[in-house]
Design a protein around this motif. Structure first.
Motif, PDB file in Angstrom:
ATOM      1  N   LEU A   1     -40.396  28.401  -2.001  1.00 53.83           N
ATOM      2  CA  LEU A   1     -40.535  28.342  -0.543  1.00 53.83           C
ATOM      3  C   LEU A   1     -41.073  26.971  -0.165  1.00 53.83           C
ATOM      4  O   LEU A   1     -42.224  26.637  -0.439  1.00 53.83           O
ATOM      5  N   HIS A   2     -40.237  26.166   0.464  1.00 45.29           N
ATOM      6  CA  HIS A   2     -40.527  24.760   0.744  1.00 45.29           C
ATOM      7  C   HIS A   2     -40.904  24.607   2.216  1.00 45.29           C
ATOM      8  O   HIS A   2     -40.135  24.990   3.099  1.00 45.29           O
ATOM      9  N   LEU A   3     -42.073  24.057   2.490  1.00 44.54           N
ATOM     10  CA  LEU A   3     -42.511  23.889   3.866  1.00 44.54           C
ATOM     11  C   LEU A   3     -43.648  22.887   3.951  1.00 44.54           C
ATOM     12  O   LEU A   3     -44.198  22.456   2.928  1.00 44.54           O
TER      13      LEU A   3
ATOM     14  N   LEU B   1     -46.026  23.631  -6.025  1.00 44.90           N
ATOM     15  CA  LEU B   1     -45.591  22.295  -6.392  1.00 44.90           C
ATOM     16  C   LEU B   1     -45.733  21.373  -5.191  1.00 44.90           C
ATOM     17  O   LEU B   1     -45.714  21.822  -4.039  1.00 44.90           O
ATOM     18  N   ILE B   2     -45.860  20.097  -5.457  1.00 43.07           N
ATOM     19  CA  ILE B   2     -45.949  19.092  -4.398  1.00 43.07           C
ATOM     20  C   ILE B   2     -44.676  18.254  -4.408  1.00 43.07           C
ATOM     21  O   ILE B   2     -44.285  17.722  -5.449  1.00 43.07           O
ATOM     22  N   HIS B   3     -44.056  18.155  -3.246  1.00 41.48           N
ATOM     23  CA  HIS B   3     -42.895  17.275  -3.093  1.00 41.48           C
ATOM     24  C   HIS B   3     -43.341  16.003  -2.384  1.00 41.48           C
ATOM     25  O   HIS B   3     -43.681  16.035  -1.195  1.00 41.48           O
TER      26      HIS B   3
ATOM     27  N   TYR C   1     -45.040  21.104   0.559  1.00 39.14           N
ATOM     28  CA  TYR C   1     -45.452  22.082  -0.442  1.00 39.14           C
ATOM     29  C   TYR C   1     -44.265  22.966  -0.835  1.00 39.14           C
ATOM     30  O   TYR C   1     -43.409  23.288  -0.008  1.00 39.14           O
ATOM     31  N   VAL C   2     -44.234  23.358  -2.087  1.00 39.21           N
ATOM     32  CA  VAL C   2     -43.242  24.328  -2.556  1.00 39.21           C
ATOM     33  C   VAL C   2     -44.005  25.445  -3.254  1.00 39.21           C
ATOM     34  O   VAL C   2     -44.451  25.303  -4.400  1.00 39.21           O
TER      35      VAL C   2
ATOM     36  N   SER D   1     -46.116  19.193 -11.796  1.00 39.12           N
ATOM     37  CA  SER D   1     -46.297  19.855 -10.494  1.00 39.12           C
ATOM     38  C   SER D   1     -46.066  18.940  -9.300  1.00 39.12           C
ATOM     39  O   SER D   1     -45.969  19.425  -8.168  1.00 39.12           O
ATOM     40  N   ILE D   2     -45.991  17.635  -9.512  1.00 41.56           N
ATOM     41  CA  ILE D   2     -45.698  16.700  -8.421  1.00 41.56           C
ATOM     42  C   ILE D   2     -44.312  16.118  -8.661  1.00 41.56           C
ATOM     43  O   ILE D   2     -44.060  15.492  -9.685  1.00 41.56           O
TER      44      ILE D   2
END
Length: 480
Positions: free
Chosen positions: A146-148, A173-175, A193-194, A301-302
């Motif tokens: 879930l990406h937001l 995870l961090i985008h 954030y994911v 995670s990044i």
């Protein structure tokens, strides 16, 4: 201690999702009998009893024939994603390995879904039944990304814990999406954030990515191989500068014994190891070779993936979408859970520009896999001259003469959620049209000959699918 999120409308939102799941029986749609996945009902055929016309959502081809998709068929479903997900239960229940969604960021802009506004409570009610349906579509080892951004991140995390169970949360995870932004009022917001959940965390394997240095890629016998030259060492700890840490094949017995030599010989026989001349003493290093598509390490995670416009430029779609997600990001997420599962199904029910379809193709490029995608996108007008030019060119230079409604038909005089009439949108294409065009152009690059089926959602009971009938015309911002 589990924190339970409360908001006005929560009970109705959960009740709706659960009812939709309960009403959709497992397996083929009720009344379809012996009809096979991938088959169609043409005009004049008897409708499946208890399905068509009973108020339940189902899918049909663009020519109006009912279509029962094969689970591994590449699909673009045009329509609201709530009835679309409900319809997909008939063929995809427990079939989806990866769900990636980049839902509306709750900005209140002009792109619309029909059931909610843009306050926190409305966003939660909007997302709840969709996440419940997504969970029902997932395999037992399925994963949802879930990406937001940070506007709904905290709310989304608590909602996800409640739907999937906190024990099935796999982390965040961090985008990293940007580096600039010197004009920011407080600090530069360069990441999203994911959040990641599993249907059953105990069934989910590690998140993998392609292995990189210190190993290197070489072409051996015409095949890309990852080559590691120091898999066998004389000892552990720090080595003095200039000293050789590798254990040469000729020295294995003296240092490690006969047992180790037998182990190495077995891997030499299987092809996992090869010997390579090393140094000036006529000795050989033990080298591990792994096909590049199978060489993996744990995902960090990044994830740095800046912008998505660069992905669109080679396709002739630059400037069509404002904020497309980077293919490299979505490919990394998809591949992380399908690294050794090249036949997996990937679902994105906020498809936007179609990044997920291209990412699936790129993942298949890496290992010659046959992953399939299921995309869902509403036919919202995309008010862009660039988008209009792209669709006009794809149509052979023919200008459109009517606004596209939910079924691709002209909707003369219909009122949009931003106050404009549909007739005023007549010259503009829909997002779903551009999604389809991107899939076609990406396939030319990654997967020539790829076939995907475009279907429409037939929602026989749209009013009952609204979580909040009082605000059907309120905008909820979406992110192409």
């Amino acid at each position: 201690m589990t924190t339970v999120l409360e908001w006005t409308g929560k009970a109705a939102a959960f009740a709706l999702g659960r009812r939709l799941i309960a009403d959709a029986e497992p397996g083929p749609c009720p009344g379809q009998g012996e009809q096979e996945p991938g088959s169609r009902l043409v005009d004049g055929d008897p409708a499946p009893k208890g399905h068509l016309g009973d108020g339940r959502p189902h899918l049909r081809d663009v020519d109006g024939t009912t279509h029962v998709p094969d689970p591994h068929e590449n699909l673009l479903v045009v329509g609201d994603n709530l009835p679309a997900l409900t319809a997909l239960l008939a063929t995809h229940r427990r079939q989806v390995k990866v769900v990636y969604i980049d839902p509306p960021y709750n900005t209140g802009n002009a792109h619309t879904y029909k059931d909610h506004g843009h306050d926190h409570a409305s966003w939660l009610s909007f997302m709840t039944p969709r996440l419940l349906l997504a969970r029902e579509l997932m395999r037992e080892d399925g994963v949802l990304f879930l990406h937001l951004d940070d506007k709904e991140s905290a709310w989304a995390q608590l909602l996800g814990h409640e739907i999937f169970g906190e024990d099935n949360s796999l982390g965040t995870l961090i985008h990293q999406r940007a580096k600039g932004g010197g004009n920011a009022r407080s600090f530069v917001r360069g990441h999203d954030y994911v959040h990641v959940w599993a249907r059953d965390a105990s069934r989910v394997g590690p998140f993998l990515t392609e292995k990189k240095s210190p190993a290197k890629l070489e072409v051996i016998d015409g095949r890309r191989m990852l080559v590691e030259t120091d898999v066998l060492r004389a000892g552990f700890g720090r080595y003095a500068r200039g000293s050789e840490r590798r254990l040469m094949y000729e020295d294995i017995v003296a240092v490690k014994g006969e047992g180790k030599l037998a182990e190495v010989d077995a891997k030499l026989a299987s092809g996992e190891y090869i010997l390579r001349p090393w140094g000036s003493e006529d000795k050989h290093a033990v080298v591990r070779v792994t096909p590049a598509e199978k060489a993996s390490s744990k995902l960090y995670s990044i994830i740095k993936a800046l912008g998505g416009q660069n992905d669109l430029e080679p396709l002739g779609l630059a400037g069509v979408f404002s904020y497309p997600k980077p293919v490299e990001l979505v490919k990394a997420l998809v591949a992380s859970q399908t690294f050794f599962d090249p036949d997996a199904i990937v679902l994105d029910f906020f498809a936007g520009s179609g990044t997920t379809a291209q990412a699936v193709m790129a993942a298949n490029d890496r290992d010659q896999g046959s992953r399939s995608f299921v995309l869902v996108q509403t036919p919202e007008p995309l008010r862009s001259k660039t988008a209009r030019a792209v669709v006009t060119a794809a149509d052979g230079g023919v200008e459109r003469t009517g606004a596209a409604g939910a079924n691709g038909q002209a909707a003369e005089g219909a009122v949009g959620t931003d106050g404009a009439t549909a007739a005023g949108d007549a010259e503009f294409p829909t997002i779903s049209e551009l999604t389809a065009e991107r899939i076609r152009r990406a396939a030319d690059v990654h997967s020539p000959g790829l076939i995907f089926t475009q279907l429409e959602v037939v929602d026989g009971g749209s009013e009952t699918l609204r979580t909040n009938n009082r605000t059907p015309q309120t905008a909820l911002g979406s992110k192409p």
